[in-house]
Motif scaffolding. Structure first.
Motif: not given
Length: 177
Positions: A92-98
């Motif tokens: 996961a990064t910022g607004t994006a899920s893993a």
């Protein structure tokens, strides 16, 4: 004692399918070129944000069906998945899920390949700005490092018959590499 209110549901796991689409090299037919698309995303470095065509799986959709659908939506090409090449865990990064990104080999294209990027209706901005056929040795000039490593891993898997397991573009099992 814990109540249901004490636990939060984890974010959904994102599944993305991507296609390794090759054609014989224009300068050297023995050096294939990879079809890459250039998305229109804020914050990306122009000219270095190319990625493999494809996109997210829908709930309940088989990866091979999602691959055919998303490649057609992005390029107007009809591809046929041949086999899985890469399984890449992306944190996961910022607004994006893993998520898990799957790269599939496609049945080789024959004849003239005409890529057509979609034109959104209603004056909406396009998701893709461009496409480019790129030789493996030039991936670093046109892709972010994680993307270039993923494509190179796919090319190796295509040649050796295996499946590359990656974690964010890096080998998941460095001792075995």
């Amino acid at each position: 004692m814990h109540s249901d209110a004490d636990f939060t549901s984890p974010p959904p796991l994102r599944g993305t399918v991507l296609a390794l689409i090759l054609r014989p090299g224009q300068e050297d037919p023995d050096e294939p070129e990879v079809l890459m698309v250039g998305p229109c995303c804020a914050g990306d470095e122009p000219g270095r944000n190319f990625r493999l065509p494809g996109g997210p799986m829908r709930e309940g959709e088989a990866p091979s069906h999602a691959l055919v659908r998303t490649v057609r939506e992005e390029t107007c090409l009809d591809v046929e998945p041949a086999r899985l090449l890469v399984h890449d865990w992306v944190p996961a990064t910022g607004t994006a899920s893993a998520g898990i990104d799957l790269v599939y080999a496609t049945v080789p294209l024959t004849g003239t390949v005409e890529v057509k990027l979609p034109r959104p209706a209603g004056g909406r901005a396009p998701d893709l700005l461009s496409y480019k056929w790129i030789q493996a040795g030039e991936l670093g000039e046109h892709c972010m490092p994680r993307q270039a490593k993923r494509v190179r891993a796919a090319l190796v898997a295509l040649t050796d018959g295996g499946v590359a397991e990656l974690h964010d573009g890096e080998s998941a099992h460095p001792a075995a590499a």
